[in-house]
Design an enzyme around this catalytic site. Structure first.
Site, mmCIF file in Angstrom:
data_model
loop_
_atom_site.group_PDB
_atom_site.id
_atom_site.type_symbol
_atom_site.label_atom_id
_atom_site.label_comp_id
_atom_site.label_asym_id
_atom_site.label_seq_id
_atom_site.Cartn_x
_atom_site.Cartn_y
_atom_site.Cartn_z
ATOM 1 N N GLU A 186 0.784 -1.228 0.000
ATOM 2 C CA GLU A 186 0.000 0.000 0.000
ATOM 3 C C GLU A 186 0.819 1.283 0.000
ATOM 4 O OE1 GLU A 186 -3.315 0.359 -0.250
ATOM 5 O OE2 GLU A 186 -3.417 -1.801 -0.598
ATOM 6 N N SER A 462 -45.078 -22.304 38.060
ATOM 7 C CA SER A 462 -44.776 -23.372 39.016
ATOM 8 C C SER A 462 -43.288 -23.502 39.341
ATOM 9 C CB SER A 462 -45.294 -24.703 38.465
ATOM 10 O OG SER A 462 -46.697 -24.669 38.344
#
Length: 776
Positions: A186, A462
């Site tokens: 780059e 429950s």
């Protein structure tokens, strides 16, 4: 002097012609260019300071604990190794690698420093047996090890004032090949230019002129960083001038090292949905499922190649393009001496090796990380967290987390169309320590939205009943598991004057029933009668001891009319699973500062325990739930060997489905329901229990003993009066009781036998379960 005189003469002659352009230029310089430059300079510095100088805080899972006889299977071991960034290279000789030969694994650990002291790197041999670790051997000394730990997986990296999730690295932790390769491809003059590379500009212009179109870029790494941080990709002169000016300003204030480090952490390398993959560390996880420092040359080359165009060279969508681009980058690595020609050629011959379902590391465990943040902020002020540079060691177990996510996904899909609107949550803990091993807040793994495990307050139904029975069983002189409870209809007037007429799920009443059966079949009426006898205020006071808020002391509390989050239900059931020890649920084990010093350890010292005989009775009764009660599918399945203690829960109108169950060392709490609170049409056994089963089919764990716990003894009881009875007597039931709580004398059944002689009696029942088939 003649020269200066001539120069002044020329200037005087030209001044009338240039004075207007001169003052215009000076006006532009001091009126616009200089102020604009100062504004850009401040913007660059402010953004870059936040970005570069924020030292990250790294968050880790728990280390993988290996010791002989510990529950473990091959699939789980390999999941743990993968999460920790270990690579299966076929040799297992390089730190961070492993190899398998049959049931034997060769692992080279990397070592780590943690709040418990950590471990040095070593090469070990792990042999698996039938569901357990058979042996662990240190290959350096050829000696058997009693235990060892592998370095933990990094599960998140947070930084900055907002403690945002990111995956960032410091330059020292980046592979040299990536650092050098990035510059080679780059920006080869990166170390020498001032932010703009004029040589590269001329070279690119010449190449473009020869080709007749744009074929070569001239942007430096600094310019690309500026573009990523501040600017759009619009091709216009204003944007390019801003980019050039800001690049020069950045180079004026910061070193090349800091600029390169920022670039490595910020460059755009892909997309996951609406979220950008930024930085090489995140890209490494996203494309290869491994940490950056363990990438191979061909993988480094692919990531470097993606810089040019993450969409154009997406290896999942365009593998041929990506392969060609990667191989071109490898050629450049060879041309610049980063790799030898032979190394480059060998790397080019390999496949892309991209994983199919890549995830960004900071997306992985948002529900668990919410609990980590909540616990950390109780002990560390905002300033300390903003400064970062901490290592947070958590209790998360990667395999347990993955398996829990998969179990919910499988269970939801099994519901068919009902699953479209059904949501789910789960909390899994180590039942002996209270360590939270996994949290799932949504049926979608990695969902960043509402965390149902911590924040969804839903009626637990429950699931509350074991605690009603527990309070009763703390009075062994009055109640035991064979005591008959009244399951007849009940009607009460509520404070607002309206009648309250609860019923059982099967819409029947069952007369006088033994306590253990009332719990196993989850009969509401028997539970309400028991709770009223015990006293609702006593039961509320016990629930308050878990730190629950807004528990209303009405009779509906006895059958679960209380809204709790799964994490709160897990905290309650942890008390049962840990044999009566009030252990807080912990998601953090310790914090280490930047110098490797432990600054906080989270440890729980369990006391003697409370109400342990009663807890053990309830545990045994909950095992009957899984044998013949509402969770009988556990005993009917391949999981029967776990002897699970559990309880289903269903709220009114089938809105919420719950199951909480524990084995010898693991507790799992699951919830299913709809976010809009409409009926899900799921019982506890048809929703949450199925997800629990899916998890424990995969999860290595130890079984719970089917025998009554210490301090209990098995006894035959006459349920009608709660006294010892002969086994052959009619209605006699065998249950565990607290040792010494009953007289040693047994009632005979002489008159029963006399009646049977004349045909008026019935055969004595066995000690097995009653006949009714429970509702799910």
């Amino acid at each position: 002097m003649d020269f200066l005189t001539r120069l002044r003469s020329i200037a005087s002659a030209c001044w009338p012609w240039v004075r207007i352009p001169f003052w215009i230029c000076m006006g532009l310089l001091f009126g616009f260019v200089l102020p604009y430059t100062l504004i850009l300079n401040k913007r660059v510095q402010d953004r870059f300071n936040d970005l570069v100088f924020a030292v990250p805080t790294r968050v880790y899972s728990q280390p993988l604990h290996l010791m002989p006889d510990a529950p473990m299977n091959a699939a789980t071991l390999e999941v743990e190794l993968t999460f920790a960034g270990y690579v299966a290279d076929g040799h297992g000789e390089v730190p961070g690698s492993w190899a398998r030969q049959g049931s034997t694994y060769y692992i080279s650990s990397r070592g780590y420093a943690g709040p418990d002291g950590g471990e040095l790197p070593k090469r070990i041999r792990v042999t698996l047996g039938s569901g357990v670790v058979a042996s662990v051997t240190d290959l350096g000394t050829d000696k058997a090890l009693r235990e060892t730990h592998l370095d933990p997986a990094r599960i998140a990296t947070v930084y900055g004032p907002k403690q945002e999730d990111r995956s960032i690295v410091q330059l020292n932790d980046v592979p040299p090949l990536l650092v050098g390769g990035l510059q080679a491809v780059e920006d080869r003059d990166f170390k020498h230019h001032i932010g703009i590379d004029f040589t590269a500009i001329l070279r690119a212009a010449f190449a473009d002129l020869r080709a007749g179109h744009t074929v070569q870029g001239a942007s430096t790494i600094t310019q690309q960083l500026i573009r990523n941080l501040f600017l759009s990709r619009d091709q216009n002169m204003g944007r390019k001038l801003n980019e050039a000016l800001m690049s020069v300003l950045l180079e004026m204030h910061y070193s090349k090292t800091r600029i390169l480090e920022a670039y490595i952490n910020e460059v755009f390398l892909g997309q996951q949905g609406n979220q950008a993959v930024r930085g090489f560390a995140a890209a490494s996880e996203f494309y290869f499922g491994r940490r950056l420092e363990y990438l191979r040359p061909q993988e480094v080359a692919l990531l470097v190649g993606l810089v040019k165009g993450p969409s154009q060279f997406d290896p999942r969508r365009y593998p041929d393009r990506a392969l060609a681009r990667r191989n071109l980058v490898l050629d450049q690595f060879a041309q610049t001496g980063l790799l030898s020609p032979d190394q480059a050629k060998a790397a080019q011959a390999t496949p892309l090796g991209v994983i199919a379902d890549g995830q960004l590391p900071h997306d992985r465990f948002p529900a668990f990380m919410q609990l980590v943040r909540a616990q950390i902020t109780n002990d560390f002020d905002e300033e300390t967290l903003q400064q970062g540079n901490l290592s947070i060691f958590t209790t998360l177990d990667p395999a347990t987390q993955l398996y829990t996510e998969q179990s919910i996904d499988t269970a939801i899909k099994g519901l068919g169309k009902r699953g479209d609107d059904t949501q789910s949550a789960a909390v899994i803990t180590d039942s002996k320590t209270g360590s939270v091993l996994a949290i799932v807040g949504s049926k979608v793994p990695g969902d960043q939205g509402f965390n149902r495990a911590l924040d969804a307050q839903r009626p637990i139904g429950s699931t509350i009943k074991p605690f009603v029975y527990l309070v009763a069983l703390t009075q062994p002189g009055r109640w035991n598991l064979a005591t008959e409870l009244d399951d007849s209809p009940i009607s009460m007037r509520q404070p607002d004057g309206t009648p309250w007429t609860p019923h059982n799920d099967d819409n029947q009443s069952h007369g006088m029933v033994p306590m253990v059966d009332a719990l196993a079949y989850s009969w509401n009426l028997a539970t309400i009668h028991l709770g009223l006898d015990v006293g609702v205020p006593r039961i509320k006071a016990f629930l308050d001891s878990f730190g629950l808020a807004k528990v209303q002391p009405g009779p509906s509390l006895l059958i679960g009319a209380v809204d709790l989050a799964p994490i709160q239900v897990a905290q309650m059931y942890e008390y049962l699973a840990s044999d009566g020890h009030a252990l807080p649920l912990l998601a953090v084990s310790g914090v280490v500062d930047g110098n490797g010093r432990t600054i906080k350890r989270y440890e729980v010292e369990s006391g003697q325990g409370e109400y342990q005989p009663a807890v053990r009775l309830v545990t045994w009764a909950m095992q009957q739930v899984a044998i013949y009660g509402t969770a009988h599918s556990l005993a009917d399945s391949s999981l029967a060997w776990l002897h699970t203690a559990g309880k289903t829960g269903t709220s009114n109108d089938l809105r919420d489905s719950w199951f909480a169950g524990f084995t010898g060392d693991r507790l799992g709490v699951f919830w299913m329901g709809r976010d809009d609170n409409k009926p899900s049409h799921l019982f506890g056994a048809t929703g949450a229990l199925r997800a629990w089963q899916e998890l424990f089919r995969k999860l290595p764990t130890t079984p719970l003993s089917p025998a009554p716990g210490d301090g209990l003894e098995m006894a035959w009881i006459n349920p009608s009066n709660g006294k010892r009875s002969d086994p052959g007597c009619e209605g006699a039931k065998q249950v565990p009781v607290i040792a010494g709580s009953l007289s040693t004398d047994s009632e005979g059944c002489f008159w029963q036998k006399v009646g049977n002689l004349f045909g008026s009696g019935t055969p004595a029942p066995s000690s097995t379960a009653p006949a009714p088939q429970p509702l799910p």
